[in-house]
Design an enzyme around this catalytic site. Structure first.
Site, PDB file in Angstrom:
ATOM      1  N   SER A   1       9.620   2.336   1.897  1.00 47.38           N
ATOM      2  CA  SER A   1      10.801   1.538   1.542  1.00 47.38           C
ATOM      3  C   SER A   1      11.818   2.380   0.783  1.00 47.38           C
ATOM      4  O   SER A   1      13.029   2.257   1.005  1.00 47.38           O
ATOM      5  CB  SER A   1      10.387   0.340   0.682  1.00 47.38           C
ATOM      6  OG  SER A   1       9.531  -0.494   1.407  1.00 47.38           O
TER       7      SER A   1
ATOM      8  N   HIS B   1       4.806  -1.473   7.213  1.00 46.23           N
ATOM      9  CA  HIS B   1       4.178  -2.648   6.578  1.00 46.23           C
ATOM     10  C   HIS B   1       3.743  -3.658   7.633  1.00 46.23           C
ATOM     11  O   HIS B   1       2.642  -4.206   7.572  1.00 46.23           O
ATOM     12  CB  HIS B   1       5.175  -3.377   5.659  1.00 46.23           C
ATOM     13  CG  HIS B   1       5.586  -2.631   4.427  1.00 46.23           C
ATOM     14  ND1 HIS B   1       6.903  -2.521   4.052  1.00 46.23           N
ATOM     15  CD2 HIS B   1       4.861  -1.995   3.476  1.00 46.23           C
ATOM     16  CE1 HIS B   1       6.986  -1.841   2.911  1.00 46.23           C
ATOM     17  NE2 HIS B   1       5.751  -1.500   2.547  1.00 46.23           N
TER      18      HIS B   1
ATOM     19  N   LYS C   1       8.119   0.186 -11.097  1.00 46.27           N
ATOM     20  CA  LYS C   1       9.292   0.488 -10.275  1.00 46.27           C
ATOM     21  C   LYS C   1      10.596   0.027 -10.907  1.00 46.27           C
ATOM     22  O   LYS C   1      10.621  -0.929 -11.670  1.00 46.27           O
ATOM     23  CB  LYS C   1       9.127  -0.131  -8.887  1.00 46.27           C
ATOM     24  CG  LYS C   1       8.108   0.656  -8.067  1.00 46.27           C
ATOM     25  CD  LYS C   1       8.125   0.296  -6.617  1.00 46.27           C
ATOM     26  CE  LYS C   1       7.142   1.206  -5.865  1.00 46.27           C
ATOM     27  NZ  LYS C   1       6.860   0.733  -4.522  1.00 46.27           N
TER      28      LYS C   1
ATOM     29  N   ARG D   1      -1.050   5.820   3.946  1.00 49.42           N
ATOM     30  CA  ARG D   1      -0.461   6.766   4.897  1.00 49.42           C
ATOM     31  C   ARG D   1      -0.964   8.180   4.679  1.00 49.42           C
ATOM     32  O   ARG D   1      -0.818   9.031   5.549  1.00 49.42           O
ATOM     33  CB  ARG D   1       1.072   6.767   4.736  1.00 49.42           C
ATOM     34  CG  ARG D   1       1.747   5.472   5.097  1.00 49.42           C
ATOM     35  CD  ARG D   1       3.093   5.374   4.438  1.00 49.42           C
ATOM     36  NE  ARG D   1       2.976   5.361   2.981  1.00 49.42           N
ATOM     37  CZ  ARG D   1       3.971   5.126   2.142  1.00 49.42           C
ATOM     38  NH1 ARG D   1       5.170   4.920   2.616  1.00 49.42           N
ATOM     39  NH2 ARG D   1       3.771   5.121   0.837  1.00 49.42           N
TER      40      ARG D   1
HETATM   41  O1  PNS Z   1       4.391  -1.784  -2.674  1.00 48.41           O
HETATM   42  P1  PNS Z   1       3.857  -1.296  -4.017  1.00 48.41           P
HETATM   43  O2  PNS Z   1       4.982  -1.207  -5.038  1.00 48.41           O
HETATM   44  O3  PNS Z   1       3.105  -0.009  -3.902  1.00 48.41           O
HETATM   45  O4  PNS Z   1       2.821  -2.430  -4.524  1.00 48.41           O
HETATM   46  C1  PNS Z   1       2.153  -2.289  -5.766  1.00 48.41           C
HETATM   47  C2  PNS Z   1       1.716  -3.672  -6.300  1.00 48.41           C
HETATM   48  C3  PNS Z   1       2.931  -4.582  -6.448  1.00 48.41           C
HETATM   49  C4  PNS Z   1       0.736  -4.292  -5.316  1.00 48.41           C
HETATM   50  C5  PNS Z   1       1.040  -3.438  -7.692  1.00 48.41           C
HETATM   51  O5  PNS Z   1       1.987  -2.897  -8.580  1.00 48.41           O
HETATM   52  C6  PNS Z   1       0.455  -4.730  -8.290  1.00 48.41           C
HETATM   53  O6  PNS Z   1      -0.645  -5.101  -7.923  1.00 48.41           O
HETATM   54  N1  PNS Z   1       1.224  -5.391  -9.203  1.00 48.41           N
HETATM   55  C7  PNS Z   1       0.844  -6.669  -9.774  1.00 48.41           C
HETATM   56  C8  PNS Z   1       0.408  -6.573 -11.244  1.00 48.41           C
HETATM   57  C9  PNS Z   1      -1.073  -6.302 -11.332  1.00 48.41           C
HETATM   58  O7  PNS Z   1      -1.899  -7.086 -10.888  1.00 48.41           O
HETATM   59  N2  PNS Z   1      -1.392  -5.137 -11.882  1.00 48.41           N
HETATM   60  C10 PNS Z   1      -2.758  -4.677 -11.992  1.00 48.41           C
HETATM   61  C11 PNS Z   1      -3.180  -3.962 -10.711  1.00 48.41           C
HETATM   62  S1  PNS Z   1      -4.612  -3.060 -10.977  1.00 48.41           S
END
Ligand code: PNS
Length: 161
Positions: A133, A18, A42, A96
Site C-alpha cells: 500500500s 491483499h 503507522k 511476501r
Molecule cells: O497492514 P498492517 O499495517 O501491516 O496491519 C497491522 C495490524 C493493523 C494488523 C496490526 O498493527 C494490529 O494487529 N493492530 C491492532 C492492535 C493490536 O492488536 N496490537 C497487538 C498485536 S500483537
C-alpha cells in the site's frame, strides 16, 4: 460451529495482493472477516477507515464471487478482542518476503499468548510480491500508473486525490 478467519490490516488502500490473500483465505475457511484495523506504528492514513472499508467491499464486488467474506473495521482495542467477540480462532496474514515473516512473527506469538488465536501465513501470488500500500500511495501521488496493482475502484479513488 462456523470456522471464522480474520484477515486484518491497514488496507490503505487495498491492493490486488491483499485481495489475492483474501480470496485464498475464503477457499480455506468457511467465513472470512476482512478487518480494517488501526496500526499504532503507522502515520496518519491516506484514506479514512470507513472509506477503506468501502473500497474493499467495492473491490470484492469488482472481482466477483469470492465466498463468504464480510468487511468491517475495528477501532475498539486489540485485534484479538474482535476475534473473541465474533468467535474467530484464526488470523490470516499474507507474507511476501522474509522481512514480512520477521515483522509478523512477534505479533503472531503475542496474539496466541493473549487469546489463543493462531496465525496462518499465506503466500500471495509471486508476481505481486513487490506490491505494498505504501508503494502504491507513493507511485500514485507522484503521477505513476498503479492500475496493474489495484482494482479499478481503488485506482479511481487514488486518481481523485
Ligand atoms: O497492514 P498492517 O499495517 O501491516 O496491519 C497491522 C495490524 C493493523 C494488523 C496490526 O498493527 C494490529 O494487529 N493492530 C491492532 C492492535 C493490536 O492488536 N496490537 C497487538 C498485536 S500483537
Amino acid at each position: 460451529m462456523t470456522q471464522i478467519a480474520v484477515v486484518p490490516g491497514s488496507f490503505d488502500p487495498v491492493t490486488l495482493g491483499h485481495l489475492d490473500v483474501i480470496r485464498r483465505a475464503a477457499q480455506i475457511f468457511e467465513q472470512v472477516h476482512v478487518l480494517v484495523v488501526h496500526n499504532p506504528d503507522k502515520k496518519p492514513a491516506m484514506f479514512e477507515a470507513g472509506e477503506r472499508v468501502r473500497l474493499i467491499r467495492a473491490s470484492l464486488e469488482e472481482l466477483g464471487e469470492v465466498g463468504d467474506v464480510r468487511v468491517g473495521e475495528w477501532t475498539a482495542g486489540l485485534l484479538v478482542d474482535y476475534c473473541r467477540s465474533v468467535g474467530a480462532t484464526v488470523l490470516v496474514k499474507g507474507v511476501r518476503s522474509g522481512e514480512d515473516v520477521a515483522y509478523e512473527t512477534p505479533m503472531a506469538i503475542m496474539n496466541r499468548h493473549l487469546a489463543d488465536v493462531e496465525t496462518v501465513f499465506l503466500l500471495p501470488d509471486a508476481g505481486r510480491s513487490h506490491v505494498s500500500s505504501s508503494l502504491i500511495r507513493q507511485v500514485s501521488s507522484l503521477g505513476g500508473d498503479v492500475t496493474p496493482y489495484v482494482p479499478r475502484v481503488v485506482a479511481a479513488a487514488l486518481a481523485a486525490r
